[in-house]
Design an enzyme around this catalytic site. Sequence first.
Site, PDB file in Angstrom:
ATOM      1  N   ALA A  81       0.858  -1.197   0.000  1.00  0.00           N
ATOM      2  CA  ALA A  81       0.000   0.000   0.000  1.00  0.00           C
ATOM      3  C   ALA A  81       0.883   1.233   0.000  1.00  0.00           C
ATOM      4  CB  ALA A  81      -0.881   0.027   1.253  1.00  0.00           C
ATOM      5  N   SER A  83       1.193   4.239   2.331  1.00  0.00           N
ATOM      6  CA  SER A  83       0.781   4.169   3.740  1.00  0.00           C
ATOM      7  C   SER A  83       0.871   5.487   4.515  1.00  0.00           C
ATOM      8  CB  SER A  83       1.655   3.130   4.459  1.00  0.00           C
ATOM      9  OG  SER A  83       2.985   3.609   4.568  1.00  0.00           O
ATOM     10  N   THR A 132      -6.237  -0.814   8.451  1.00  0.00           N
ATOM     11  CA  THR A 132      -5.894   0.172   9.477  1.00  0.00           C
ATOM     12  C   THR A 132      -7.114   0.623  10.290  1.00  0.00           C
ATOM     13  OG1 THR A 132      -5.122   2.464   9.717  1.00  0.00           O
ATOM     14  CG2 THR A 132      -6.132   1.923   7.635  1.00  0.00           C
ATOM     15  N   ASP A 133      -6.840   1.131  11.494  1.00  0.00           N
ATOM     16  CA  ASP A 133      -7.921   1.702  12.310  1.00  0.00           C
ATOM     17  C   ASP A 133      -8.414   3.037  11.740  1.00  0.00           C
ATOM     18  OD1 ASP A 133      -5.712   3.301  12.950  1.00  0.00           O
ATOM     19  OD2 ASP A 133      -5.850   2.998  15.121  1.00  0.00           O
ATOM     20  N   GLU A 134      -7.610   3.643  10.827  1.00  0.00           N
ATOM     21  CA  GLU A 134      -7.979   4.982  10.330  1.00  0.00           C
ATOM     22  C   GLU A 134      -9.269   4.967   9.514  1.00  0.00           C
ATOM     23  OE1 GLU A 134      -5.009   7.574   8.917  1.00  0.00           O
ATOM     24  OE2 GLU A 134      -3.483   6.828  10.280  1.00  0.00           O
ATOM     25  N   TYR A 158      -5.658   8.822   2.284  1.00  0.00           N
ATOM     26  CA  TYR A 158      -5.107   7.499   2.640  1.00  0.00           C
ATOM     27  C   TYR A 158      -6.194   6.599   3.227  1.00  0.00           C
ATOM     28  CZ  TYR A 158      -3.049   3.946   5.678  1.00  0.00           C
ATOM     29  OH  TYR A 158      -2.793   2.760   6.322  1.00  0.00           O
ATOM     30  N   SER A 161      -8.827   5.493   0.812  1.00  0.00           N
ATOM     31  CA  SER A 161      -8.392   4.445  -0.130  1.00  0.00           C
ATOM     32  C   SER A 161      -8.312   3.086   0.572  1.00  0.00           C
ATOM     33  CB  SER A 161      -7.059   4.823  -0.782  1.00  0.00           C
ATOM     34  OG  SER A 161      -6.014   4.832   0.170  1.00  0.00           O
ATOM     35  N   LYS A 162      -7.898   3.092   1.848  1.00  0.00           N
ATOM     36  CA  LYS A 162      -7.863   1.815   2.585  1.00  0.00           C
ATOM     37  C   LYS A 162      -9.294   1.323   2.842  1.00  0.00           C
ATOM     38  CE  LYS A 162      -4.856  -0.254   4.081  1.00  0.00           C
ATOM     39  NZ  LYS A 162      -3.979  -1.314   3.527  1.00  0.00           N
ATOM     40  N   ARG A 290      -1.653  19.082  10.591  1.00  0.00           N
ATOM     41  CA  ARG A 290      -2.020  18.307   9.396  1.00  0.00           C
ATOM     42  C   ARG A 290      -3.456  18.670   9.015  1.00  0.00           C
ATOM     43  NH1 ARG A 290      -1.649  11.886  10.274  1.00  0.00           N
ATOM     44  NH2 ARG A 290       0.456  12.149   9.482  1.00  0.00           N
TER      45      ARG A 290
HETATM   46  P1  NAD Z   1       5.168   0.870   4.075  1.00  0.00           P
HETATM   47  O1  NAD Z   1       4.835   2.116   3.328  1.00  0.00           O
HETATM   48  O2  NAD Z   1       6.341   0.858   4.989  1.00  0.00           O
HETATM   49  O3  NAD Z   1       5.390  -0.331   3.036  1.00  0.00           O
HETATM   50  C1  NAD Z   1       4.578  -0.533   1.920  1.00  0.00           C
HETATM   51  C2  NAD Z   1       5.275  -1.527   1.010  1.00  0.00           C
HETATM   52  O4  NAD Z   1       4.410  -1.753  -0.114  1.00  0.00           O
HETATM   53  C3  NAD Z   1       6.604  -1.010   0.440  1.00  0.00           C
HETATM   54  O5  NAD Z   1       7.580  -2.037   0.526  1.00  0.00           O
HETATM   55  C4  NAD Z   1       6.287  -0.667  -0.995  1.00  0.00           C
HETATM   56  O6  NAD Z   1       7.400  -0.812  -1.876  1.00  0.00           O
HETATM   57  C5  NAD Z   1       5.186  -1.682  -1.299  1.00  0.00           C
HETATM   58  N1  NAD Z   1       4.306  -1.249  -2.392  1.00  0.00           N
HETATM   59  C6  NAD Z   1       3.721  -0.030  -2.551  1.00  0.00           C
HETATM   60  N2  NAD Z   1       3.001  -0.001  -3.686  1.00  0.00           N
HETATM   61  C7  NAD Z   1       3.106  -1.249  -4.247  1.00  0.00           C
HETATM   62  C8  NAD Z   1       2.576  -1.852  -5.413  1.00  0.00           C
HETATM   63  N3  NAD Z   1       1.776  -1.167  -6.245  1.00  0.00           N
HETATM   64  N4  NAD Z   1       2.887  -3.140  -5.666  1.00  0.00           N
HETATM   65  C9  NAD Z   1       3.693  -3.829  -4.836  1.00  0.00           C
HETATM   66  N5  NAD Z   1       4.243  -3.316  -3.735  1.00  0.00           N
HETATM   67  C10 NAD Z   1       3.945  -2.033  -3.433  1.00  0.00           C
HETATM   68  O7  NAD Z   1       3.844   0.471   4.831  1.00  0.00           O
HETATM   69  P2  NAD Z   1       3.654  -0.246   6.247  1.00  0.00           P
HETATM   70  O8  NAD Z   1       3.657   0.779   7.303  1.00  0.00           O
HETATM   71  O9  NAD Z   1       4.576  -1.408   6.334  1.00  0.00           O
HETATM   72  O10 NAD Z   1       2.153  -0.761   6.094  1.00  0.00           O
HETATM   73  C11 NAD Z   1       1.864  -2.041   5.521  1.00  0.00           C
HETATM   74  C12 NAD Z   1       0.370  -2.249   5.500  1.00  0.00           C
HETATM   75  O11 NAD Z   1      -0.146  -2.173   6.825  1.00  0.00           O
HETATM   76  C13 NAD Z   1      -0.377  -1.177   4.700  1.00  0.00           C
HETATM   77  O12 NAD Z   1      -1.423  -1.805   4.005  1.00  0.00           O
HETATM   78  C14 NAD Z   1      -0.913  -0.223   5.763  1.00  0.00           C
HETATM   79  O13 NAD Z   1      -2.113   0.392   5.329  1.00  0.00           O
HETATM   80  C15 NAD Z   1      -1.168  -1.193   6.902  1.00  0.00           C
HETATM   81  N6  NAD Z   1      -1.091  -0.614   8.247  1.00  0.00           N
HETATM   82  C16 NAD Z   1       0.001   0.116   8.636  1.00  0.00           C
HETATM   83  C17 NAD Z   1       0.084   0.593   9.943  1.00  0.00           C
HETATM   84  C18 NAD Z   1       1.273   1.385  10.431  1.00  0.00           C
HETATM   85  O14 NAD Z   1       1.251   1.888  11.557  1.00  0.00           O
HETATM   86  N7  NAD Z   1       2.351   1.503   9.666  1.00  0.00           N
HETATM   87  C19 NAD Z   1      -0.960   0.329  10.844  1.00  0.00           C
HETATM   88  C20 NAD Z   1      -2.070  -0.404  10.407  1.00  0.00           C
HETATM   89  C21 NAD Z   1      -2.113  -0.885   9.106  1.00  0.00           C
HETATM   90  O1  DAU Z   2      -3.384   4.273  12.727  1.00  0.00           O
HETATM   91  C1  DAU Z   2      -2.713   3.452  11.810  1.00  0.00           C
HETATM   92  C2  DAU Z   2      -1.947   4.309  10.840  1.00  0.00           C
HETATM   93  O2  DAU Z   2      -0.813   4.816  11.538  1.00  0.00           O
HETATM   94  C3  DAU Z   2      -1.513   3.557   9.580  1.00  0.00           C
HETATM   95  O3  DAU Z   2      -2.656   3.137   8.881  1.00  0.00           O
HETATM   96  C4  DAU Z   2      -0.653   4.466   8.686  1.00  0.00           C
HETATM   97  O4  DAU Z   2      -0.175   3.721   7.572  1.00  0.00           O
HETATM   98  C5  DAU Z   2       0.526   4.945   9.510  1.00  0.00           C
HETATM   99  O5  DAU Z   2       1.311   5.843   8.746  1.00  0.00           O
HETATM  100  C6  DAU Z   2       0.049   5.640  10.790  1.00  0.00           C
HETATM  101  O6  DAU Z   2      -0.640   6.889  10.450  1.00  0.00           O
HETATM  102  P1  DAU Z   2      -0.451   8.216  11.315  1.00  0.00           P
HETATM  103  O7  DAU Z   2      -0.815   9.379  10.492  1.00  0.00           O
HETATM  104  O8  DAU Z   2      -1.112   8.065  12.647  1.00  0.00           O
HETATM  105  O9  DAU Z   2       1.148   8.098  11.559  1.00  0.00           O
HETATM  106  P2  DAU Z   2       2.275   9.242  11.577  1.00  0.00           P
HETATM  107  O10 DAU Z   2       3.503   8.612  12.155  1.00  0.00           O
HETATM  108  O11 DAU Z   2       2.395   9.923  10.259  1.00  0.00           O
HETATM  109  O12 DAU Z   2       1.710  10.292  12.614  1.00  0.00           O
HETATM  110  C7  DAU Z   2       1.427   9.902  13.964  1.00  0.00           C
HETATM  111  C8  DAU Z   2       0.860  11.113  14.668  1.00  0.00           C
HETATM  112  O13 DAU Z   2       1.911  12.093  14.812  1.00  0.00           O
HETATM  113  C9  DAU Z   2      -0.242  11.810  13.887  1.00  0.00           C
HETATM  114  O14 DAU Z   2      -1.190  12.321  14.806  1.00  0.00           O
HETATM  115  C10 DAU Z   2       0.476  12.966  13.179  1.00  0.00           C
HETATM  116  C11 DAU Z   2       1.578  13.323  14.146  1.00  0.00           C
HETATM  117  N1  DAU Z   2       2.832  13.815  13.534  1.00  0.00           N
HETATM  118  C12 DAU Z   2       3.386  13.095  12.516  1.00  0.00           C
HETATM  119  C13 DAU Z   2       4.547  13.518  11.914  1.00  0.00           C
HETATM  120  C14 DAU Z   2       5.158  12.756  10.758  1.00  0.00           C
HETATM  121  C15 DAU Z   2       3.438  14.956  14.038  1.00  0.00           C
HETATM  122  O15 DAU Z   2       2.961  15.582  14.995  1.00  0.00           O
HETATM  123  N2  DAU Z   2       4.615  15.357  13.454  1.00  0.00           N
HETATM  124  C16 DAU Z   2       5.177  14.706  12.379  1.00  0.00           C
HETATM  125  O16 DAU Z   2       6.233  15.165  11.882  1.00  0.00           O
END
Ligand code: NAD
Ligand code: DAU
Length: 352
Positions: A81, A83, A132-134, A158, A161-162, A290
Site C-alpha cells: 500500500a 501508507s 488500518t484503524d484509520e 489514505y 483508499s484503505k 495536518r
Molecule cells: P510501508 O509504506 O512501509 O510499506 C509498503 C510496502 O508496499 C513497500 O515495501 C512498498 O514498496 C510496497 N508497495 C507499494 N506499492 C506497491 C505496489 N503497487 N505493488 C507492490 N508493492 C507495493 O507500509 P507499512 O507501514 O509497512 O504498512 C503495511 C500495511 O499495513 C499497509 O497496508 C498499511 O495500510 C497497513 N497498516 C500500517 C500501519 C502502520 O502503523 N504503519 C498500521 C495499520 C495498518
Molecule cells: O493508525 C494506523 C496508521 O498509523 C496507519 O494506517 C498508517 O499507515 C501509519 O502511517 C500511521 O498513520 P499516522 O498518520 O497516525 O502516523 P504518523 O507517524 O504519520 O503520525 C502519527 C501522529 O503524529 C499523527 O497524529 C500525526 C503526528 N505527527 C506526525 C509527523 C510525521 C506529528 O505531529 N509530526 C510529524 O512530523
Amino acid sequence: MILVTGGAGFIGSNFVLDWLATGDEPVVNLDLLTYAGNPANLASLKDDSRHTFVHGDIANADLLDKLLAQHQPRAVIHFAAESHVDRSIHGPEAFVQTNVVGSLRLLEAVRKYWKGMNAEAAAAFRFLHVSTDEVYGSLEKDAPAFSETHPYEPNSPYSASKAASDHLVRAYHHTYGLPTLTTNCSNNYGPYHFPEKLIPLCIHNALTGKPLPIYGDGQQIRDWLYVSDHCSAIRRVLEAGTVGQTYNVGGWNEKANLDVVRTLCTALDELQPRADGQSYAQQITFVADRPGHDRRYAIDASKLERELGWRPAETFETGIAKTVRWYLQHQAWVDNVTSGAYRDWIGQHYGD
Ligand code: NAD
Ligand code: DAU
C-alpha cells in the site's frame, strides 16, 4: 507456501522475518520497491532459499496470474500500500492506484486462482487483507474505542483508499465466497520503520540536531503497537480466524503525540545524551497542523483476545526501549534510507 505483498516495507519485512524465524514455510514476496520498500530490510535472508523476492506491481494482472500459477500459495497476505497520510494529502492519486486499483487486481487474480483449486485446497485457502484503524475516522475524547462494527468514516485520502480496499475485500467474500480475513490495526512502531513517520522521524531528527516537529497542539491520540505484536496477530488470524470476519488489532496504549515524543527524548537522554548535556526535548518544535488531522484513534482489540486468544507481548515502555536501541544500533540503515528523494520530501513538507 504463502504469498506476501509489500514485504519490503516496514510491517511486511518484519512479518517476513518473523515468519521465517518461527517456521519453515516458504514465502514469495511481491514488492514494487517504491520509496518505502527497502531490500536492506531483508538482507539477512540473502542466502535463505525459503524466501523468494519478486520485484513487481500488485496492479500487474499478468504478473499476478503467473506468480500464483507458478508458486501455488495456500494464502496471500496483502500488505502492499501507499501508507503515509501526509503524502496522501499532497498526492492522493498514487493512493487510489495502489490501495484501490492494485487491491482490486490482486483480488481478481486471487479469485481466478482460487476458483481453479481442488475443493480441499480451496476450502483451506485464505486471503488476509492488512488494514488500518484509520478507516473508522476520529473519536471524541471519551468515546468508546473502535470495535469491528464501528461505522466507516475515513477522513484522509489514505484512509479513504484503505476503506475502499476493505469494502472490496468484503464484497469478494460476500459475492464470490473468497475466503477472506481483514485486520484493522492501530499505529505500529519498531525496527525498519521509515523515518517519515512520527517515531522514527523524531529519533532521526533528535540524533542529527534537527527540530522534532509536533503538528498543532500535539494532543492528538494514537494507539501504539510494537510491530512484532502486529505480526503475531496476523499469524494468529491467518491460522484460526473465521472466514469473512474482520479483527481489530491494537496495543491498548493510547498516547498523545507530545507524550510519545517526550518519552523518546527521555530514552535518548539516557542511552545517548546530547553533547551539551541538555535534553533532546529542547528540540521539540510546534508546526502547522495536518489538514483534517484526526484527533483520536483507539482500538478495542477484545474480539481478537476473546475468540483467538491474542494479546500483545510488549508494553509501550518495553517496545519504545527496544525501538530506540534498534535505531541507535542501525544508523547505517537510517543513512541508507535517508536518500536524496527522502530529503526532497522533507523539504517539500516541512519547509524550513
Ligand atoms: P510501508 O509504506 O512501509 O510499506 C509498503 C510496502 O508496499 C513497500 O515495501 C512498498 O514498496 C510496497 N508497495 C507499494 N506499492 C506497491 C505496489 N503497487 N505493488 C507492490 N508493492 C507495493 O507500509 P507499512 O507501514 O509497512 O504498512 C503495511 C500495511 O499495513 C499497509 O497496508 C498499511 O495500510 C497497513 N497498516 C500500517 C500501519 C502502520 O502503523 N504503519 C498500521 C495499520 C495498518
Ligand atoms: O493508525 C494506523 C496508521 O498509523 C496507519 O494506517 C498508517 O499507515 C501509519 O502511517 C500511521 O498513520 P499516522 O498518520 O497516525 O502516523 P504518523 O507517524 O504519520 O503520525 C502519527 C501522529 O503524529 C499523527 O497524529 C500525526 C503526528 N505527527 C506526525 C509527523 C510525521 C506529528 O505531529 N509530526 C510529524 O512530523
